[in-house]
Design a protein around this motif. Structure first.
Motif, PDB file in Angstrom:
ATOM      1  N   LYS A   7       6.802  -0.892  -1.505  1.00  0.00           N
ATOM      2  CA  LYS A   7       6.301  -2.161  -0.952  1.00  0.00           C
ATOM      3  C   LYS A   7       4.929  -2.473  -1.549  1.00  0.00           C
ATOM      4  CE  LYS A   7       3.605  -4.482   2.085  1.00  0.00           C
ATOM      5  NZ  LYS A   7       2.190  -4.320   2.480  1.00  0.00           N
ATOM      6  N   GLY A 151       1.137  -8.809   8.707  1.00  0.00           N
ATOM      7  CA  GLY A 151       1.221  -7.442   8.177  1.00  0.00           C
ATOM      8  C   GLY A 151       2.639  -6.874   8.217  1.00  0.00           C
ATOM      9  N   ASP A 154       5.238  -4.347   5.766  1.00  0.00           N
ATOM     10  CA  ASP A 154       5.362  -2.874   5.847  1.00  0.00           C
ATOM     11  C   ASP A 154       6.603  -2.511   6.653  1.00  0.00           C
ATOM     12  OD1 ASP A 154       2.858  -2.718   4.618  1.00  0.00           O
ATOM     13  OD2 ASP A 154       1.777  -2.604   6.531  1.00  0.00           O
ATOM     14  N   GLN A 209      -5.641  -1.871   9.725  1.00  0.00           N
ATOM     15  CA  GLN A 209      -4.515  -2.716   9.314  1.00  0.00           C
ATOM     16  C   GLN A 209      -3.757  -2.160   8.120  1.00  0.00           C
ATOM     17  OE1 GLN A 209      -7.603  -4.781   7.945  1.00  0.00           O
ATOM     18  NE2 GLN A 209      -6.599  -6.125   6.503  1.00  0.00           N
TER      19      GLN A 209
HETATM   20 MG    MG Z   1      -0.735  -5.207   5.187  1.00  0.00          MG
END
Ligand code: MG
Ligand code: ADP
Ligand code: ASP
Length: 401
Positions: A7, A151, A154, A209
């Motif tokens: 990723k 976010g 992920d 984060q």
């Molecule tokens: Mg991120």
């Protein structure tokens, strides 16, 4: 031959050079005989820019249309990366979240993945293609586009790793691993070779984060072989796993969360049932309550204060204002000038004195504590927002210098 999921976050795909660099990392992995699925985020600040664009047109757009808009960022990255890989002469296909089979819960903006139908992914892998998937997106039961929360790419990567039983899930980002504090803010932060799922989950939930907290939750549930590493530097990263070597570190990290608010309910009757009424009301509206503090009763009244994420502050206040008289509450006070600073580490279970050390660091820096909450592997304190960066510094120095 292994199946590897890689990723790449926003900074890693921010421009043409970065995309070419990612294409090299991916094709190097493929050349070694591995099957590769790549998950990409939107380029650089694209998601923030799209949010700003929407606000210029409508300050209160529907969450459905926001998801249509925000999911477009990842689609730009996936196609550009596919083109960069084509240019290097490798077989590749890019897929949106829904083409890749991601189904989610109905809610927009923060949808949970319910299932991945892997048939298309498997078909493309069997035909020896490198498969690129847009992160952060899926489709709900109404066939509407959803996004997984900021976010969330992920989590897309870890979910694909679980669904395909991948041998390894690599999260490439703009730092070379998980540190004892945000390395951009704390100059002496130390890189961790490994960290346990439980500790990483706390760190992510409490403000680090570097990994989306739901990705860690899922990685733990499916025991994913997870690694955080840099797309810009070829150095070993941090392994996130169930069991790690015991080290003498009392704590593993310090984090801060500036995006919270405190709600104080004053002069509530000191009788049974009030906490139940207040927090069931919060639960009914899906408001995420964190630290709770109740004062000792005096003159037959007591105070209850608690924290909520800042984006739920208005909702929580409105709900409470509406029910104020029926619940029998006195005054409601709201503050968004607070922050939560936390220390995390499994080591504190067997080492008394961590709390005292934390309080000493704050005392030496003359930082006042408003609330405290503890669990087996973390201690959080609520302090004034203006002190939060300094608090992380002094606490980090106390534990790691
Ligand atoms: Mg991120
Ligand atoms: P990406 O776009 O690759 O997903 P993010 O910005 O979401 O990257 O996460 C990486 C950032 O997380 C780093 O640039 C760093 O500033 C921040 N961060 C916060 N806490 C930590 C920590 N404990 N260890 C490493 N990075 C951290
Ligand atoms: N592009 C999305 C965000 O900025 C998802 C992600 O980067 O993981 O939040």
């Amino acid at each position: 031959m292994s199946l590897i999921v890689q990723k790449f976050g926003g900074t890693s795909v921010a421009n043409a050079d970065r995309l070419k660099n990612v294409a090299r990392i991916v094709t190097d992995t493929y050349k070694k005989g591995n099957s590769v699925v790549v998950v990409v985020s939107a380029q650089g600040d694209t998601t923030d820019d799209l949010i700003k664009k929407a606000a210029e047109i409508n300050e209160n757009p529907s969450s459905r249309e926001m998801d249509v808009l925000l999911s477009s960022g990842e689609q730009i990255s996936m196609s550009l990366l596919a083109m960069a890989i084509q240019k290097l002469g490798f077989p590749v296909v890019s897929l949106t979240g829904w083409q890749a089979g991601f189904s989610t819960k109905p809610e927009h903006g923060n949808a949970r993945i319910t299932k991945i139908n892997t048939s298309r992914l498997k078909r493309e892998l069997e035909s020896k293609k490198i498969v690129i998937v847009a992160g952060f997106q899926g489709l709900n039961k109404f066939d509407d586009i959803t996004t997984l929360g900021r976010g969330g790419s992920d989590t897309s990567a870890v979910a694909i790793s679980a669904a395909l039983h991948a041998d390894l899930c690599q999260i490439y980002t703009d730092v070379d691993g998980v540190y004892t504090a945000d390395p951009r803010l704390v100059k002496n932060a130390i890189k961790l070779d490994e960290i346990s799922f439980d500790e990483m989950l706390e760190l992510a939930t409490l403000g680090a984060q570097v990994l989306h907290n739901r990705s860690v939750e899922m990685a733990k549930r499916y025991n994913i072989n997870l690694e955080v590493l840099s797309s810009l530097e070829n150095v070993p990263g941090t392994k996130v796993k169930e069991k790690i070597k015991m080290e003498k570190l009392l704590i593993r990290g310090v984090t801060r969360d500036d995006d919270i608010a405190r709600i104080a309910l004053l002069n509530i009757p000191d009788e049974p049932g009030f906490a139940y009424r207040i927090f069931s009301l919060m639960g009914k509206h899906n408001i995420n309550v964190d630290i709770i503090l109740q004062s000792i009763g005096r003159d037959s009244t007591k105070d209850i204060s608690f924290t909520v994420p800042i984006d739920q502050m208005d909702l929580a206040t409105n709900v409470l204002e509406k029910e104020k008289s029926s619940i029998g509450m006195g005054e409601i006070q709201v503050s968004d000038s607070v922050s939560k600073v936390s220390v995390v580490g499994a080591g504190m279970q067997s080492n008394p004195g961590v709390a005292a050390k934390l309080f000493e660091a704050l005392f030496d820096a003359e930082i006042n504590i408003h609330m405290i909450s503890t669990s087996e592997i973390k201690i959080s304190v609520l302090i004034d927002k203006k002190d939060s960066a300094r608090a992380v510094d002094v606490i980090h120095e106390k534990f790691f210098d």
